[in-house]
Design an enzyme around this catalytic site. Structure first.
Site, PDB file in Angstrom:
ATOM      1  N   TRP A  91      33.966  54.122  -6.275  1.00  5.57           N
ATOM      2  CA  TRP A  91      35.040  53.862  -5.321  1.00  5.57           C
ATOM      3  C   TRP A  91      34.986  54.977  -4.260  1.00  5.57           C
ATOM      4  O   TRP A  91      34.902  56.163  -4.607  1.00  5.57           O
ATOM      5  CB  TRP A  91      36.376  53.869  -6.056  1.00  5.57           C
ATOM      6  CG  TRP A  91      37.583  53.684  -5.189  1.00  5.57           C
ATOM      7  CD1 TRP A  91      37.774  52.730  -4.235  1.00  5.57           C
ATOM      8  CD2 TRP A  91      38.785  54.475  -5.213  1.00  5.57           C
ATOM      9  NE1 TRP A  91      39.016  52.873  -3.673  1.00  5.57           N
ATOM     10  CE2 TRP A  91      39.651  53.929  -4.243  1.00  5.57           C
ATOM     11  CE3 TRP A  91      39.202  55.579  -5.951  1.00  5.57           C
ATOM     12  CZ2 TRP A  91      40.920  54.465  -3.998  1.00  5.57           C
ATOM     13  CZ3 TRP A  91      40.449  56.103  -5.719  1.00  5.57           C
ATOM     14  CH2 TRP A  91      41.303  55.548  -4.747  1.00  5.57           C
ATOM     15  N   ASP A 107      39.015  56.761 -14.943  1.00  8.06           N
ATOM     16  CA  ASP A 107      39.810  56.116 -13.912  1.00  8.06           C
ATOM     17  C   ASP A 107      40.066  54.692 -14.390  1.00  8.06           C
ATOM     18  O   ASP A 107      39.141  53.882 -14.497  1.00  8.06           O
ATOM     19  CB  ASP A 107      39.041  56.105 -12.583  1.00  8.06           C
ATOM     20  CG  ASP A 107      39.879  55.490 -11.466  1.00  8.06           C
ATOM     21  OD1 ASP A 107      40.987  54.987 -11.749  1.00  8.06           O
ATOM     22  OD2 ASP A 107      39.418  55.502 -10.302  1.00  8.06           O
ATOM     23  N   LYS A 131      47.246  46.921  -9.631  1.00  5.28           N
ATOM     24  CA  LYS A 131      46.616  45.623  -9.793  1.00  5.28           C
ATOM     25  C   LYS A 131      47.212  44.844 -10.957  1.00  5.28           C
ATOM     26  O   LYS A 131      47.592  43.687 -10.795  1.00  5.28           O
ATOM     27  CB  LYS A 131      45.111  45.790  -9.997  1.00  5.28           C
ATOM     28  CG  LYS A 131      44.298  45.819  -8.741  1.00  5.28           C
ATOM     29  CD  LYS A 131      44.507  47.012  -7.840  1.00  5.28           C
ATOM     30  CE  LYS A 131      43.904  48.281  -8.372  1.00  5.28           C
ATOM     31  NZ  LYS A 131      43.918  49.388  -7.383  1.00  5.28           N
TER      32      LYS A 131
HETATM   33  N1  PLA Z   1      40.496  53.837  -8.669  1.00  6.36           N
HETATM   34  C1  PLA Z   1      39.744  52.778  -8.365  1.00  6.36           C
HETATM   35  C2  PLA Z   1      38.437  52.607  -9.056  1.00  6.36           C
HETATM   36  C3  PLA Z   1      40.191  51.857  -7.405  1.00  6.36           C
HETATM   37  O1  PLA Z   1      39.426  50.822  -7.114  1.00  6.36           O
HETATM   38  C4  PLA Z   1      41.429  52.060  -6.761  1.00  6.36           C
HETATM   39  C5  PLA Z   1      41.911  51.105  -5.715  1.00  6.36           C
HETATM   40  C6  PLA Z   1      42.177  53.174  -7.140  1.00  6.36           C
HETATM   41  C7  PLA Z   1      41.692  54.041  -8.088  1.00  6.36           C
HETATM   42  C8  PLA Z   1      43.494  53.516  -6.541  1.00  6.36           C
HETATM   43  O2  PLA Z   1      44.441  52.569  -6.601  1.00  6.36           O
HETATM   44  P1  PLA Z   1      45.996  52.896  -6.409  1.00  6.36           P
HETATM   45  O3  PLA Z   1      46.137  54.279  -5.928  1.00  6.36           O
HETATM   46  O4  PLA Z   1      46.455  51.901  -5.434  1.00  6.36           O
HETATM   47  O5  PLA Z   1      46.568  52.698  -7.773  1.00  6.36           O
HETATM   48  N2  PLA Z   1      40.936  50.477  -4.937  1.00  6.36           N
HETATM   49  C9  PLA Z   1      41.277  49.423  -3.964  1.00  6.36           C
HETATM   50  C10 PLA Z   1      42.258  49.899  -2.909  1.00  6.36           C
HETATM   51  C11 PLA Z   1      41.901  48.234  -4.671  1.00  6.36           C
HETATM   52  C12 PLA Z   1      41.928  51.188  -2.211  1.00  6.36           C
HETATM   53  O6  PLA Z   1      40.769  51.440  -1.842  1.00  6.36           O
HETATM   54  O7  PLA Z   1      42.870  51.966  -2.047  1.00  6.36           O
HETATM   55  C13 PLA Z   1      39.966  48.973  -3.317  1.00  6.36           C
HETATM   56  O8  PLA Z   1      39.994  48.025  -2.526  1.00  6.36           O
HETATM   57  O9  PLA Z   1      38.909  49.534  -3.657  1.00  6.36           O
END
Ligand code: PLA
Length: 419
Positions: A134, A215, A251
């Site tokens: 991510w 995570d 989510k």
């Molecule tokens: N960790 C991972 C692996 C994630 O994909 C995301 C969210 C988070 C943490 C953090 O989410 P939160 O802080 O909202 O609880 N990833 C999303 C959104 C869904 C983003 O990038 O913020 C994504 O589209 O990858």
């Protein structure tokens, strides 16, 4: 008049959240946002779970509820229930009071608090994150003062896990290094280790005294089962060793904007857990003092009431199943078009995303010609698709892979002349 900020340069948009910014600017009605991982219904609408609406109603009706500050670590009941959700009802670590938990600002805030704690109190400043991961991981950990390395994870050739590369890279990591692991539904690849591969990873991590940091942003979204998606974390906790876990309810409860999450640090004994907890307060107090009350109260209301908990599990499973059905529909639509290439990874990958293998040129083409928005690494959010939009996406992918491959020189010339 010259501003004192005249030297501030324009920052680029975030690679994921910036996709939504671009999407919002597009006036074309056929536009489709498959960028950010946010669940949509078959009608393409955001979803507030029924059980969340119910919990909110209960909270509103309860006149004894006030708007006082929460303690620095948040709602104690929420913290206990969150630890139970990820570690299991009968977890010895919880029974032995070995888990320090803080309510944090969703998954991101939990990762950041964990990282700040480690930067201050842990002897190793190096964290290994999977390649790819991510996009925000690198930034969160760097900002906290950790130094970030990568370990091999995804193999583009097989579109699967590079277990050999992973074991080699973690095997070569300095003793004590922190290892970021996606608990389930790896983002962006949708590729998770099989249970026996998790066991290999666990043995290596423990034998080298590496520190796992999970995570856990998608519990329930990978398989539809909260317990099945907690398997990897529970394997690591069952061996008595230590780890950190960042949980998000964005989510699985659809509480995206409420920013509900928790950081748990599983320790070897109750005394050390209590000291760790006391230090977490010192990390949090100067960052945001204490967390917001509303979202965590919704989550706690659902988690502590068995009827509501069961209702949640059914709604969660329905979301996971709809995503799985989108995978099948997209795969079938590409097969029907005879689109060149092997697309079986669409149905093999799990969780919210498909890592399509489309390159940034092809993504740019799909955005320009088909108004489909996605991250430039070719990741699409399956949760943003519906039966109605699958044909449009399949047409776009079909056209994109039929594009002639441009040479580096052509891409360079095009970037100069803007085509
Ligand atoms: N960790 C991972 C692996 C994630 O994909 C995301 C969210 C988070 C943490 C953090 O989410 P939160 O802080 O909202 O609880 N990833 C999303 C959104 C869904 C983003 O990038 O913020 C994504 O589209 O990858």
């Amino acid at each position: 008049m010259d501003s004192v900020f005249a030297a501030v340069v324009q920052a680029p948009e975030d690679p994921i959240l910036g996709v939504t910014v671009a999407y919002n600017k597009d006036p074309n009605p056929i536009k489709l946002n498959l960028g950010v991982g946010a669940y949509r219904t078959e009608e393409g609408k955001p979803l507030v779970l029924n059980v969340v609406r119910k919990a909110e109603q209960l909270l509103v009706n309860d006149r004894s509820r006030v708007k006082e500050y929460l303690p620095i670590l948040g709602l104690a009941e929420f913290n206990k229930l969150s630890a139970k959700l990820i570690l299991g009802d009968d977890s010895p670590a919880i029974q032995e009071n070995r888990v320090a938990t803080a309510q944090c600002l969703s998954g991101t805030g939990s990762l950041r608090v964990g990282a700040e704690f480690l930067a201050k109190h842990y002897h190793q400043r190096t964290i290994y994150i999977p390649l790819p991961s991510w996009g925000n991981h690198l930034k969160v950990f760097t900002m906290a003062g950790l130094s970030v390395n990568a370990y091999r994870y995804y193999d583009p050739a097989t579109r699967g896990l590079n277990i050999q590369g992973l074991l080699e890279d973690l095997g070569a990591a300095p003793s004590g290094a922190i290892v970021l692991l996606h608990a389930c539904a790896h983002n962006p690849t949708g590729v998770d280790p099989a249970p026996e591969q998790w066991e290999q990873i666990r043995q290596l991590i423990r034998s080298k005294a590496l520190l796992p940091f999970f995570d856990c942003a998608y519990q329930g979204f990978a398989s539809g089962s909260l317990d099945a998606d907690a398997l990897a974390v529970r394997m690591f906790v069952a061996d008595g060793g230590e780890c950190l876990i960042a949980q998000s309810y964005a989510k699985n409860m659809g509480l995206y904007g409420e920013r509900v999450g928790a950081l748990s640090i599983v320790c070897k004994g109750a005394d050390v857990a209590s000291r760790v907890e006391s230090q977490l307060k010192l990390v949090i107090r100067p960052m945001y003092s204490n967390p917001p009350i509303h979202g965590a109260s919704i989550a706690a209301t659902i988690l502590k009431n068995s009827d509501m908990y069961n209702e949640w599990k059914i709604e969660l499973k329905a979301m996971a199943d709809r995503i799985i059905s989108m995978r099948k529909q997209l795969y079938d639509a590409l097969s029907a078009r005879g689109t060149a290439g092997d697309w079986s990874h669409i149905i093999k990958q799990i969780g919210m995303f498909t890592f399509t293998g489309l390159n940034s040129d092809q993504v740019a083409f799909m955005t320009k010609e088909y108004h489909i928005y996605m991250t430039s690494d070719g990741r699409i959010s399956m949760a943003g698709l519906s039966s109605k939009t699958v044909p449009h996406l399949a047409d776009a992918i079909h056209a994109a892979v039929t594009l002639p491959v441009r040479s580096k020189f052509e891409i360079y010339v095009a970037s100069i002349f803007g085509f």
